[in-house]
Every structure is written in structure tokens, then in C-alpha cells.
Design an enzyme around this catalytic site. Structure first.
Site, PDB file in Angstrom:
ATOM      1  N   HIS A 118      48.085  25.835  74.738  1.00 46.07           N
ATOM      2  CA  HIS A 118      48.481  24.646  73.970  1.00 46.07           C
ATOM      3  C   HIS A 118      48.782  25.007  72.516  1.00 46.07           C
ATOM      4  O   HIS A 118      48.183  24.492  71.583  1.00 46.07           O
ATOM      5  CB  HIS A 118      47.379  23.581  74.042  1.00 46.07           C
ATOM      6  CG  HIS A 118      47.884  22.189  73.715  1.00 46.07           C
ATOM      7  ND1 HIS A 118      48.740  21.490  74.535  1.00 46.07           N
ATOM      8  CD2 HIS A 118      47.648  21.379  72.659  1.00 46.07           C
ATOM      9  CE1 HIS A 118      48.999  20.314  74.005  1.00 46.07           C
ATOM     10  NE2 HIS A 118      48.353  20.218  72.854  1.00 46.07           N
TER      11      HIS A 118
ATOM     12  N   ASP B 182      52.822  14.677  76.449  1.00 43.92           N
ATOM     13  CA  ASP B 182      52.985  16.093  76.783  1.00 43.92           C
ATOM     14  C   ASP B 182      52.012  16.569  77.847  1.00 43.92           C
ATOM     15  O   ASP B 182      52.030  17.736  78.232  1.00 43.92           O
ATOM     16  CB  ASP B 182      52.883  16.974  75.524  1.00 43.92           C
ATOM     17  CG  ASP B 182      51.594  16.782  74.752  1.00 43.92           C
ATOM     18  OD1 ASP B 182      50.967  15.715  74.877  1.00 43.92           O
ATOM     19  OD2 ASP B 182      51.200  17.709  74.008  1.00 43.92           O
TER      20      ASP B 182
END
Length: 306
Positions: free
Chosen positions: A267, A64
Site C-alpha cells: 500500500h 481503492d
């Protein structure tokens, strides 16, 4: 200096939230921090001249944070470019870039320089700034980054310059740039005679994918802007520890104790919809009332504070 949030999601992209990535623009230079899948979509939507990115800083090699790199590298070949693109990251980043180029048979018409780093260290620098990496604590080697400007000269005092016999013109510029000059009477005038005290430069910090550790506070201390992971709420602290991530209140603790000017969390776990993110914000603000949520395509100016 200004920052653009390209994505703020962790683990997986969502229809309304791209993977974590931040673009920093400073005096015309472009620096990309992490490059998850779909990073180029946000870049294009912001209409930034991203094909001139100078350096890319990767925190770690989980998917990611790096799967957007091949697209960036290939599309950058669509413009005339002679300047090298620098890529920095922990071990395996070089293998990932080289394997992607080979398997995808990339056409690349510019130099790509990949540097694997061991933090803490200075990884990149320019005339009046440097980028430093420092170690984090995640499930694989991970680093945070700070971009710090060198101190700026103090304010120029034109009245003092005239008093010392230095006429307005090119000599003033030389003094402001740190050079001695000769006054009208032949005497030497030094910069410190006409400049005030040095002024601090700006500091940008980027921290994601890590357990809370006090050393982070020391590394980001005094940041004008800090992007800091706030992935979970306090009720999921055990899960955060198991996966080596932080909670929103831990991110706020870092901001508070490091005396940063502005901190935006980033995040987030995909379990939180945009509406649910208020849980994280409320918990962070109980620790540090100035805490903020970052959002995709958010634009933040980072001004000088004198």
C-alpha cells in the site's frame, strides 16, 4: 499455504502497480484480502483458479479497496458454482454489494453471503483454522485480519507404536488423527503415547490503512507472513498522521516487536515510483533488517516451521 500479491498501490492504480490486494491459498481454499479496481487483471495474469474464491475480507469501504468487487462477482457467475461466496467487512460493505448488484442488474447464479463485522471477532473458520478481525485506526472504520491455523499433532513415533503392540496399518492412521486404538493384546493405546509434542500451525496477517498503534503488534505477533502498510517515508510523518496512515519505519517496528518471521510492506503512496521505493525499504531496514517490499504478482510460500 502461499500468498500472491495482486497489487500494492494505495489511493490509485498506476500503469505498473495495481491497487492493494492479496490472495491467500491454503490447502486448496482461496481467500482474497481487499479487492480494489483491476484485481481481476492480476488474478488472470497469475492464471489462478480465482473463480473458486471461498471468502473475501475487506478492510474498509474506501474505493481503492472495494471497487474491484462487482467485476469479481459478475465473472464468478461464468462458471458452475453452488458453494456460497462469503464477504466480510465493516459497516456499509453489505450496502455496497447489494447496491452494485441492483444498479448493474447482475446475473448471479450462486449464493453470496455478506457479513458486516465489529472487530475484534472471529469472522470465518474451518476445520483447522480461523480468520480473526481486529480494529485499526483510519479515517473510517477499518480492520486488519489474521488467518491462524490450529496446532498440529506431534510427530508419530512408529517404533513406540510397535512396542505397544499396534501393527502398521489403519490403526496408525487412527492414532495420528487423535483416536484411541486397541493393541494386539487388547490394551488401549492413546494418541499421546505415540505422538510427540503438538506443533504450531501457521499464521498470516494483513494490515493496511491505519495509524501506528501498539495493539497491532499484539494481534500480528508470531506471524509467519505479515503484509503491512508502509505508505510514507519518515519525512512525511505529519502527512501520514493527518491521513491516518503509517510510515515504512513504523511497519518495521511492528514486525520487529511482534517477532514475525517475514514482513512485506504494501500500500505505497503513488508518489513513489518503483525506483523511489528504495527510500521506504532503506528506512524500514534501519529498524528491522529483514523488511521487504511487496511487488505486483509476487508469490510467497508460507512453510511450516517446526
Amino acid at each position: 499455504m502461499e500468498a500472491f500479491v495482486l497489487g500494492c498501490s494505495g489511493m490509485m492504480p498506476l500503469p505498473y502497480r495495481h491497487l492493494t490486494s492479496v490472495l491467500l491459498r491454503r490447502e486448496g481454499d482461496l481467500f482474497l484480502f481487499d479487492c480494489g479496481e483491476g484485481t481481476q487483471v492480476s488474478l488472470r495474469r497469475l492464471n489462478l483458479k480465482w473463480k473458486k474464491i471461498d471468502a473475501i475480507f475487506i478492510s474498509h469501504t474506501h474505493a481503492d479497496h472495494i471497487t474491484g468487487l462487482p467485476g469479481i462477482l459478475m465473472l464468478t457467475s461464468q462458471v458452475d458454482r453452488t458453494e456460497p461466496l462469503y464477504i466480510y467487512g465493516p459497516p456499509k460493505i453489505k450496502e455496497y454489494v447489494e447496491t452494485s448488484r441492483r444498479v448493474l442488474d447482475m446475473y448471479i447464479n450462486y449464493p453470496i453471503i455478506v457479513n458486516e463485522i465489529t472487530a475484534p471477532c472471529v469472522v470465518h473458520s474451518g476445520k483447522d483454522y480461523y480468520v480473526r478481525a481486529f480494529p485499526l485506526d483510519h479515517t473510517k472504520v477499518c480492520v486488519g485480519y489474521t488467518l491462524e491455523e490450529l496446532d498440529r499433532p506431534g510427530e508419530f513415533n512408529p517404533d513406540k507404536a510397535r512396542e505397544l503392540g499396534v501393527p502398521c496399518g489403519p490403526l496408525w492412521s487412527q492414532l495420528q488423527n487423535g483416536f484411541e486404538v486397541k493393541a494386539e493384546d487388547g490394551s488401549i493405546v492413546k494418541p499421546e503415547q505415540v505422538l510427540g509434542a503438538k506443533r504450531s500451525g501457521r499464521k498470516f496477517s494483513y494490515v493496511t490503512d491505519t495509524l501506528f498503534k501498539p495493539s497491532i503488534i499484539d494481534n500480528v505477533r508470531g506471524s509467519d507472513l505479515l503484509f503491512c502498510e508502509g505508505m510514507f517515508e519518515d519525512a512525511l510523518l505529519d502527512q501520514a498522521k493527518e491521513k491516518k496512515h503509517m510510515t515504512a519505519s513504523q511497519a518495521a517496528t511492528i514486525a520487529r516487536d511482534a517477532d514475525v518471521r517475514r514482513m512485506c510492506m504494501i500500500h505505497y503512496s503513488p508518489r513513489y515510483t518503483d525506483r523511489d521505493l528504495k527510500i521506504l525499504l532503506d528506512e524500514a531496514c534501519r529498524v528491522w533488517p529483514k523488511a521487504e517490499l511487496s511487488k505486483d504478482r509476487m508469490h510467497i510460500e508460507i512453510p511450516y516451521i517446526d
